[in-house]
Write an enzyme that holds these catalytic residues in place. Structure first.
Site, PDB file in Angstrom:
ATOM      1  N   TYR A 188       7.396  33.683  42.618  1.00 18.18           N
ATOM      2  CA  TYR A 188       6.963  34.446  43.788  1.00 18.18           C
ATOM      3  C   TYR A 188       6.137  33.610  44.761  1.00 18.18           C
ATOM      4  O   TYR A 188       6.394  33.584  45.969  1.00 18.18           O
ATOM      5  CB  TYR A 188       6.158  35.685  43.362  1.00 18.18           C
ATOM      6  N   LYS A 241       9.512  46.556  34.218  1.00 20.71           N
ATOM      7  CA  LYS A 241       8.798  47.109  35.370  1.00 20.71           C
ATOM      8  C   LYS A 241       9.821  47.442  36.455  1.00 20.71           C
ATOM      9  O   LYS A 241      10.516  46.565  36.963  1.00 20.71           O
ATOM     10  CB  LYS A 241       7.822  46.059  35.896  1.00 20.71           C
ATOM     11  N   ASP A 290      11.885  42.012  42.048  1.00 24.96           N
ATOM     12  CA  ASP A 290      12.170  42.968  43.112  1.00 24.96           C
ATOM     13  C   ASP A 290      12.076  42.323  44.488  1.00 24.96           C
ATOM     14  O   ASP A 290      12.771  42.714  45.425  1.00 24.96           O
ATOM     15  CB  ASP A 290      11.175  44.126  43.045  1.00 24.96           C
TER      16      ASP A 290
END
Lengths: 255, 524
Positions: free
Chosen positions: B263, B370, B298
């Protein structure tokens, strides 16, 4: 975090931000002009820092808006006085046991939507077998004999029926009201009862979305129940009031 | 768990092996190096805290002094150990005096490595014992209070004021939230230090500080006791101070930390070498503290097309898994991420979402997955968004997700209003309760749309992982394989904080946590 009770503002995500969410439609074509109209309209409501978060076409020259803004208005909580029926509601089983053990006989309740009101949704919620929001209505209680007279019952008929079945309680529901006609109607019921010397014989209760306990007392009722009231609250109130009345009366007769 | 997708187990194994080889390549980059952030973390775990007159955190003051004269290759522990031996003072006293200019870490007598390790040992033991104590407390809470049913409901607070965050967090817990994350102030990930003390102003979030962690932990413990349910606390273990925040989270009993392998590299343009090294130590600390990491797959779908890029999510889950395991995390601590991000106007889109979510469930059976809510196609039409969130919640309960980050009806408009959070919780509670065991009742049609979609995504992920294992992860990132974003191995922020280790370098905590030293007490 000290809250200033003299200046309560709407809460969005921070104290005192005053954030308000609106949604409405306009009879206007969807487009920049419609968005601006929505913004101006919300501004005229007194909202500031307006944002039209979403808008869409509804066809036929209509458009729909979701608007956020800050409301500079605030409320002084210390100046507000509201009275409520104070009932620590028992549940279905506790109420039946209470009546059986403390009063010793089933209680008789007559309920009606009186005058011109044809909306029985509130009355049914309290009285019907099925009840409301998972709570049974009074008809389901073995310790209540409930008579639901339905809608548009004239006050004299209601009183007549209450006398006939030897009711303990008269329950009046007023849902829809135009030009405050319900106020006249409720006052009329109290006047009729008093004229016939029957007022003290019944526990007199009114309920409805625009009813408050305070207003009910002013009109000469014993109690008023507002929106969101569940059957056990009313049933508990009735059971406790009648029990209290009995004790008072038996106390008197004993003197 | 029954398997419903008829996935080829041999392909899953091949994908896992490819990801393992990718992870091994990354570990080769990590092992010979340390970073300024790792060294600051060692100081924090030794008990160094506080700031100097210019409000610079003491760990930064000490590490910068050493880094300025290229004295970090043997590690801050070496210098601290020598100074303890020479002065008889503890690490905090030493840090304070160094910051005041009364002591110089470099100007100390020589000692043997054994003596240096011996001098540090009581402080190392104390730091680790506190983390284990926090782990025991969590276990006790979980045993006595318990948690909500799965999926756990995860909400976010972000007022900027930690005290107001606590109020909103308690409100959310009372309404039914199981997990509360405090969003960080914008761009904290680019600070090469950790701010100090309780903070009451932030930008789009609240600063992650050790004191703020403590305040929120206390608030959630209070409300948890009151409502009889343990409330998990989450913060962000990412950015240039990643391992320090991991240490703070371990010390203050956070339960989950956002910690994704890529990320920071992709979305914050932090140098990849720096990230991998910082992350390895961060995850070791998370692992030791019993913290569940949340990975951020995500995010790829917010920049890439969610339909076309579905396999990149799976590929990244495999890589996060293999890297996580190599940093000492257990499978039960790998909160691998994925998201419900397809265009809601796509025909049968929900079927594809179910395929992806069920696939993740079957491929990573022990991971507390998650599941992230729809954001990309949300327009500000709060009523539609609320409905789409409901479909997301249905997919979550159907496919056995564990951590459900709740969608807010005001997505794409503003940070949630207090009632938005309540409506999101009501939405999830209604649907998940109403359809609690749907997953046990349903099988998918053999070779039907859902099975075929999952098989297709697995095939594409396998192909992608095969190519990445040939290229190595740095080159794959450089070529823009994740999120459509390209980052160069020598580019990005923080490379100047990477240091090649000397032969006698040591990190006493890493040694203990990885069990490299004999007789080290392992976490329960």
């Amino acid at each position: 975090m000290q809250i200033d009770e003299k200046r309560i503002r709407a809460y969005g995500d921070t104290f005192n931000d005053g954030m308000i969410q609106l949604s409405f439609s306009l009879p206007v074509e969807h487009g920049p002009k419609g968005d601006e109209a929505a913004r101006i309209l919300a501004g005229k409501m007194g909202l500031e820092e307006l944002e039209v978060a979403f808008s869409r076409d509804l066809g036929q020259g209509f458009s729909y808006y979701i608007v956020y803004g800050r409301c500079p208005a605030y409320v002084d909580l210390t100046q507000i006085q509201v009275s409520q029926v104070e009932v620590d509601a028992m549940d279905y089983y506790e109420i039946n046991r209470f009546i059986e053990e403390r009063i010793g006989r089933p209680l008789v309740v007559v309920g009606a939507c009186t005058g011109t009101d044809a909306h029985t949704v509130g009355l049914d919620a309290i009285m019907n077998m099925k009840g409301y929001a998972g709570e049974y209505g009074l008809e389901r209680y073995p310790q209540f004999h409930a008579y639901n007279l339905g809608s548009q019952v004239p006050n004299p008929d209601l009183i007549g029926r209450a006398v006939e079945v030897e009711a303990d309680v008269i329950l009046v529901s007023q849902v829809v009201t135009q030009k405050n006609v319900h106020l006249e109607n409720l006052t009329n019921l109290v006047e009729l009862l008093e004229a016939e010397g029957l007022r003290e014989r019944f526990l007199l209760i009114v309920g409805g979305p625009r009813i408050s306990h305070e207003m009910a007392l002013e009109l000469g009722f014993d109690a008023g129940f507002g929106p969101g009231t569940l059957p056990p609250e009313v049933a508990t109130y009735i059971a406790q009031e009648i029990y209290r009345g009995q004790r008072r009366d038996s106390g008197k007769s004993g003197e | 768990m029954e398997k419903k997708l008829n996935l080829d187990q041999e392909k899953i194994e091949r994908a896992r092996r490819a990801a393992a080889s990718v992870a091994e390549g990354v570990m080769e980059e990590i092992k010979p190096r340390t970073t300024v952030a790792v060294e600051r973390t060692i100081l924090r775990l030794l008990g160094v805290d506080g700031i100097d007159e210019a409000e610079i955190p003491l760990p930064n003051v000490l590490v910068e002094k050493l880094h300025a004269v290229q004295a970090l290759p043997c590690g801050v522990a070496h210098w601290m150990g020598r100074t303890i031996l020479a002065t008889g003072k503890n690490p905090q006293e030493i840090a304070r005096e160094v910051a005041e200019g009364n002591l110089d870490l470099l100007d100390q007598p020589l000692y043997s490595n054994e003596e240096i390790r011996g001098a540090l040992e009581p402080y190392v033991r104390e730091g680790l014992e506190w983390i284990r104590e926090q782990r025991r407390r969590r276990a006790k809470f979980l045993e006595t209070l318990g948690t909500g049913p799965r999926p756990l409901l995860y909400v976010i607070v972000a007022t900027g004021d930690i005290y107001e965050d606590v109020i909103q967090a308690k409100s959310a817990a009372e309404q039914g939230a199981d997990i509360v994350a405090v969003i960080r102030s914008t761009a904290q990930s680019l600070l090469d230090y950790v701010p100090y003390g309780a903070t009451r102003e932030g930008f789009g979030g609240t600063f992650a500080t050790q004191e703020n962690f403590r305040i929120m932990r206390q608030g959630l413990d209070e409300i948890g006791e009151e409502i009889g349910r343990y409330i998990y606390l989450v913060n962000y273990c990412s950015g240039l101070a990643m391992p320090e925040i991991a240490a703070m989270g371990a010390l203050e009993r956070l339960d989950m930390m956002l910690n994704d392998a890529m990320y920071g590299i992709l979305f914050r343009d932090i140098n990849m070498q720096r990230t991998f090294i910082d992350q390895h130590f961060s995850r070791m600390i998370n692992g030791y503290a019993g913290i569940i990491i949340n990975t951020g797959e995500d995010n790829y779908l917010t920049t890439a097309d969610p339909y076309e890029a579905a396999h990149t999510v799976l590929a990244s889950q495999f890589i996060n898994e293999q890297l996580g395991l190599r940093s000492g995390l257990a499978n039960e601590q790998l909160g691998l991420g994925h998201a419900f991000e397809l265009d809601p106007d796509k025909e049968d889109g929900w079927l594809l979402e179910v395929a992806q979510a069920q696939m993740a469930r079957e491929i990573f059976p022990e991971a507390p997955l998650k599941y992230m809510p729809p954001t990309k196609y949300m327009t500000g039409d709060i009523f539609k968004t609320h409905l789409v969130d409901g479909m997301f919640n249905l997919a979550g309960v159907l496919t056995g997700q564990e951590i459900q980050l709740l969608g807010m009806l005001t997505e794409a408009i503003h940070t949630p209003h207090i009632h938005d959070r309540t409506m999101a919780i009501d939405n999830a509670r209604y649907i998940m309760n109403n359809a609690r065991h749907l997953g046990e009742e349903i099988f998918f049609k053999p070779e039907g749309r859902i099975q075929k979609r999952a098989q297709q995504v697995l095939d594409e992920a396998l192909e992608m992982l095969g190519k990445i294992s040939e290229l190595g992860l740095p080159r794959a990132i450089n070529e823009g394989w994740f999120g459509g974003i390209s980052r160069a191995p020598k580019g990005g922020k923080g490379l100047e904080g990477v240091v090649e280790k000397e032969e006698n370098y040591f990190n006493p905590f890493m040694e203990e946590m990885s069990g490299e030293r004999e007789g080290s007490p392992h976490a329960d």
